[in-house]
Write a protein that holds these residues in place. Structure first.
Motif, PDB file in Angstrom:
ATOM      1  N   GLY A  69     -50.913   1.398  47.070  1.00  0.00           N
ATOM      2  CA  GLY A  69     -51.703   0.164  46.979  1.00  0.00           C
ATOM      3  C   GLY A  69     -51.542  -0.539  45.652  1.00  0.00           C
ATOM      4  O   GLY A  69     -52.183  -1.551  45.390  1.00  0.00           O
ATOM      5  N   SER A  70     -50.647  -0.008  44.788  1.00  0.00           N
ATOM      6  CA  SER A  70     -50.486  -0.649  43.474  1.00  0.00           C
ATOM      7  C   SER A  70     -49.532  -1.841  43.530  1.00  0.00           C
ATOM      8  O   SER A  70     -49.453  -2.615  42.579  1.00  0.00           O
ATOM      9  N   GLY A  71     -48.768  -1.964  44.620  1.00  0.00           N
ATOM     10  CA  GLY A  71     -47.868  -3.115  44.755  1.00  0.00           C
ATOM     11  C   GLY A  71     -46.399  -2.768  44.590  1.00  0.00           C
ATOM     12  O   GLY A  71     -45.537  -3.656  44.656  1.00  0.00           O
ATOM     13  N   LYS A  72     -46.080  -1.479  44.432  1.00  0.00           N
ATOM     14  CA  LYS A  72     -44.688  -1.067  44.187  1.00  0.00           C
ATOM     15  C   LYS A  72     -43.763  -1.469  45.336  1.00  0.00           C
ATOM     16  O   LYS A  72     -42.683  -2.015  45.113  1.00  0.00           O
ATOM     17  N   SER A  73     -44.197  -1.155  46.551  1.00  0.00           N
ATOM     18  CA  SER A  73     -43.314  -1.426  47.701  1.00  0.00           C
ATOM     19  C   SER A  73     -43.153  -2.926  47.928  1.00  0.00           C
ATOM     20  O   SER A  73     -42.045  -3.407  48.189  1.00  0.00           O
ATOM     21  N   VAL A  74     -44.235  -3.671  47.806  1.00  0.00           N
ATOM     22  CA  VAL A  74     -44.134  -5.127  47.998  1.00  0.00           C
ATOM     23  C   VAL A  74     -43.217  -5.719  46.927  1.00  0.00           C
ATOM     24  O   VAL A  74     -42.447  -6.640  47.193  1.00  0.00           O
ATOM     25  N   LEU A  75     -43.262  -5.150  45.728  1.00  0.00           N
ATOM     26  CA  LEU A  75     -42.391  -5.657  44.657  1.00  0.00           C
ATOM     27  C   LEU A  75     -40.919  -5.507  45.034  1.00  0.00           C
ATOM     28  O   LEU A  75     -40.141  -6.462  44.948  1.00  0.00           O
ATOM     29  N   VAL A  76     -40.515  -4.309  45.479  1.00  0.00           N
ATOM     30  CA  VAL A  76     -39.092  -4.135  45.803  1.00  0.00           C
ATOM     31  C   VAL A  76     -38.706  -4.920  47.065  1.00  0.00           C
ATOM     32  O   VAL A  76     -37.592  -5.454  47.146  1.00  0.00           O
ATOM     33  N   LEU A  77     -39.629  -5.022  48.003  1.00  0.00           N
ATOM     34  CA  LEU A  77     -39.332  -5.838  49.194  1.00  0.00           C
ATOM     35  C   LEU A  77     -39.183  -7.310  48.805  1.00  0.00           C
ATOM     36  O   LEU A  77     -38.378  -8.038  49.382  1.00  0.00           O
ATOM     37  N   SER A  78     -39.920  -7.731  47.800  1.00  0.00           N
ATOM     38  CA  SER A  78     -39.796  -9.116  47.324  1.00  0.00           C
ATOM     39  C   SER A  78     -38.400  -9.345  46.740  1.00  0.00           C
ATOM     40  O   SER A  78     -37.763 -10.368  47.014  1.00  0.00           O
ATOM     41  N   ILE A  79     -37.939  -8.381  45.950  1.00  0.00           N
ATOM     42  CA  ILE A  79     -36.613  -8.522  45.334  1.00  0.00           C
ATOM     43  C   ILE A  79     -35.532  -8.607  46.415  1.00  0.00           C
ATOM     44  O   ILE A  79     -34.558  -9.339  46.288  1.00  0.00           O
ATOM     45  N   MET A  80     -35.743  -7.852  47.504  1.00  0.00           N
ATOM     46  CA  MET A  80     -34.775  -7.872  48.616  1.00  0.00           C
ATOM     47  C   MET A  80     -35.006  -9.050  49.566  1.00  0.00           C
ATOM     48  O   MET A  80     -34.328  -9.190  50.574  1.00  0.00           O
ATOM     49  N   LYS A  81     -36.012  -9.839  49.276  1.00  0.00           N
ATOM     50  CA  LYS A  81     -36.426 -10.953  50.146  1.00  0.00           C
ATOM     51  C   LYS A  81     -36.719 -10.465  51.575  1.00  0.00           C
ATOM     52  O   LYS A  81     -36.216 -11.006  52.554  1.00  0.00           O
ATOM     53  N   LEU A  82     -37.484  -9.415  51.642  1.00  0.00           N
ATOM     54  CA  LEU A  82     -37.840  -8.833  52.942  1.00  0.00           C
ATOM     55  C   LEU A  82     -39.346  -8.852  53.173  1.00  0.00           C
ATOM     56  O   LEU A  82     -39.870  -8.038  53.924  1.00  0.00           O
ATOM     57  N   VAL A  83     -40.025  -9.758  52.501  1.00  0.00           N
ATOM     58  CA  VAL A  83     -41.474  -9.843  52.701  1.00  0.00           C
ATOM     59  C   VAL A  83     -41.743 -10.713  53.930  1.00  0.00           C
ATOM     60  O   VAL A  83     -41.268 -11.839  54.017  1.00  0.00           O
ATOM     61  N   ASP A  84     -42.464 -10.144  54.867  1.00  0.00           N
ATOM     62  CA  ASP A  84     -42.759 -10.877  56.111  1.00  0.00           C
ATOM     63  C   ASP A  84     -44.091 -11.618  56.031  1.00  0.00           C
ATOM     64  O   ASP A  84     -44.965 -11.245  55.256  1.00  0.00           O
ATOM     65  N   HIS A  85     -44.237 -12.614  56.875  1.00  0.00           N
ATOM     66  CA  HIS A  85     -45.505 -13.311  57.059  1.00  0.00           C
ATOM     67  C   HIS A  85     -46.587 -12.278  57.399  1.00  0.00           C
ATOM     68  O   HIS A  85     -46.310 -11.361  58.166  1.00  0.00           O
ATOM     69  N   PRO A  86     -47.780 -12.305  56.855  1.00  0.00           N
ATOM     70  CA  PRO A  86     -48.370 -13.382  56.060  1.00  0.00           C
ATOM     71  C   PRO A  86     -48.123 -13.274  54.557  1.00  0.00           C
ATOM     72  O   PRO A  86     -48.818 -13.909  53.771  1.00  0.00           O
ATOM     73  N   GLY A  87     -47.115 -12.458  54.174  1.00  0.00           N
ATOM     74  CA  GLY A  87     -46.786 -12.371  52.752  1.00  0.00           C
ATOM     75  C   GLY A  87     -45.864 -13.518  52.354  1.00  0.00           C
ATOM     76  O   GLY A  87     -45.093 -14.009  53.181  1.00  0.00           O
ATOM     77  N   GLU A  88     -45.928 -13.901  51.082  1.00  0.00           N
ATOM     78  CA  GLU A  88     -45.080 -14.992  50.614  1.00  0.00           C
ATOM     79  C   GLU A  88     -44.823 -14.819  49.115  1.00  0.00           C
ATOM     80  O   GLU A  88     -45.760 -14.517  48.362  1.00  0.00           O
ATOM     81  N   ILE A  89     -43.551 -14.973  48.747  1.00  0.00           N
ATOM     82  CA  ILE A  89     -43.235 -14.954  47.312  1.00  0.00           C
ATOM     83  C   ILE A  89     -43.561 -16.354  46.805  1.00  0.00           C
ATOM     84  O   ILE A  89     -42.903 -17.322  47.189  1.00  0.00           O
ATOM     85  N   ILE A  90     -44.586 -16.451  45.989  1.00  0.00           N
ATOM     86  CA  ILE A  90     -45.027 -17.803  45.621  1.00  0.00           C
ATOM     87  C   ILE A  90     -44.512 -18.220  44.246  1.00  0.00           C
ATOM     88  O   ILE A  90     -44.623 -19.378  43.872  1.00  0.00           O
ATOM     89  N   GLN A  91     -43.936 -17.265  43.523  1.00  0.00           N
ATOM     90  CA  GLN A  91     -43.444 -17.617  42.187  1.00  0.00           C
ATOM     91  C   GLN A  91     -42.462 -16.547  41.728  1.00  0.00           C
ATOM     92  O   GLN A  91     -42.551 -15.403  42.158  1.00  0.00           O
ATOM     93  N   GLY A  92     -41.566 -16.922  40.828  1.00  0.00           N
ATOM     94  CA  GLY A  92     -40.731 -15.933  40.175  1.00  0.00           C
ATOM     95  C   GLY A  92     -39.249 -16.134  40.388  1.00  0.00           C
ATOM     96  O   GLY A  92     -38.820 -16.981  41.177  1.00  0.00           O
ATOM     97  N   GLU A  93     -38.483 -15.372  39.630  1.00  0.00           N
ATOM     98  CA  GLU A  93     -37.033 -15.392  39.730  1.00  0.00           C
ATOM     99  C   GLU A  93     -36.541 -13.944  39.692  1.00  0.00           C
ATOM    100  O   GLU A  93     -37.200 -13.092  39.111  1.00  0.00           O
ATOM    101  N   ALA A  94     -35.399 -13.701  40.299  1.00  0.00           N
ATOM    102  CA  ALA A  94     -34.791 -12.367  40.245  1.00  0.00           C
ATOM    103  C   ALA A  94     -33.277 -12.568  40.134  1.00  0.00           C
ATOM    104  O   ALA A  94     -32.611 -12.795  41.143  1.00  0.00           O
TER     105      ALA A  94
END
Ligand code: SF4
Length: 330
Positions: free
Chosen positions: A43-68
């Motif tokens: 629940g600390s956000g580790k998995s969502v972080l790596v999924l964000s880098i891979m651009k694998l975050v599904d709805h209702p999640g959204e990368i709203i800011q940042g660069e990689a």
């Protein structure tokens, strides 16, 4: 040049009219042939972080800011790449292994065929050459009698062997970055040690960089060069491993280290951090650890401290550290 330069990623989930900050303004860099461990409770956000880098975050999640940035700023920002460009990178330049191979492997397709998949997509070669490569990969990850086992289904393998197949799939295209999300959590201790040794061997052979998500600090001690400690979507502390273990400064990091067998003060029993990671809809105002922190002051309940470099390469988010107040438990 960093292999991966992640800047200020925010990934929020939008549910029932609420904004849930799963990853909240996270930055880090990753160098070649180094392992960055991202640690924290579930629940600390580790998995969502790596999924964000891979651009694998599904709805209702959204990368709203940042660069990689992968391979420098000129190569482009992963987060702004079109899906077609990302598909050339995923599984090829950046690959991922997951915690539970059974939910990732297709139960109806022979493992050899599943290993071949990424090779067909990203590499050139005849059917015969790709099959040979798949068998070599099976041997490389320690699956005996690869020729015979090529046609077996995932259920015909033990948990440790299935994780080896996942690793064979992930390294099939010799990625520059391997992301391992709790790769040994589902395994027993002896198999865990074998898998970690295998990852280290493959890293040295291929000069890969690794991001290792784990809540197990024993794994971190064994594997990591650098560490980010995450809590409620925020980095609480970030440092090279030796500095972090020698001189942890944020009370959450200190709490995690004290939970390690042999590291806490309590004799004969393990220490624990009291309470639970709150749901993102319920993050406390101020420092997100304030409702569990044994050192929390009034200020902690009001204002979130910044992540600051307090010593060379050592970044900490904590009012006590920022204000130079000694640790005295409440
Ligand atoms: Fe604890 Fe306050 Fe530091 Fe947060 S800012 S970790 S609540 S002492």
């Amino acid at each position: 040049m960093s292999l991966l330069n992640v800047k200020n990623i925010k990934t929020y989930f939008f549910l029932d009219g609420e904004e849930l900050p799963a990853v909240d303004d996270v930055s880090f860099t990753l160098e070649q042939n180094r392992t960055l461990a991202i640690i924290g409770e579930s629940g600390s956000g580790k998995s969502v972080l790596v999924l964000s880098i891979m651009k694998l975050v599904d709805h209702p999640g959204e990368i709203i800011q940042g660069e990689a940035y992968f391979m420098g700023e000129t190569e482009g920002d992963l987060l702004r790449m079109k899906e077609k460009e990302m598909q050339k990178i995923r599984g090829n330049e950046i690959a991922m292994i997951y915690q539970d191979p059974m939910s990732t492997l297709n139960p109806l397709i022979p493992v050899g065929k599943q290993i071949e998949e990424a090779l067909y997509i990203h590499k050139k070669g005849s059917k015969k050459e790709i099959r040979k490569k798949a068998m070599e990969l099976m041997t490389d990850v320690g699956i005996p009698d690869a020729k015979k086992r090529y046609g077996d289904l995932p259920r015909q393998f033990s948990g440790g062997m299935r994780q080896r197949i996942m690793i064979a799939m992930a390294i099939s295209c010799a990625p520059k970055i391997l992301i391992a999300d709790e790769p040994t959590t589902a395994l027993d201790v002896t198999i865990q040690a074998e898998i970690l040794d295998l990852l280290k061997k493959l890293q040295n052979e291929n000069q890969m960089a690794m991001i290792l998500n784990t809540h197990d600090l024993g794994v971190v001690e064994d594997m990591a060069h650098d560490v980010c400690v995450m809590y409620c979507g925020k980095i609480m502390e970030k440092a090279p491993k030796e500095k972090l273990f020698l001189n942890p400064m944020n009370p959450y990091t200190i709490g995690l280290i004290e939970c390690m067998p042999g590291k806490g003060e309590a004799k004969g029993r393990l220490n624990a951090i009291e309470g639970y990671v709150p749901h993102p809809s319920d993050f406390p105002k101020g420092c997100r650890f304030s409702n569990r922190c044994p050192y929390a002051m009034d200020k902690c309940h009001e204002t979130l401290p910044e992540l600051k470099e307090v010593a060379p390469e050592h970044h900490v988010r904590c009012w006590l550290v920022e204000d130079g107040i000694p640790l005295i438990r409440n």
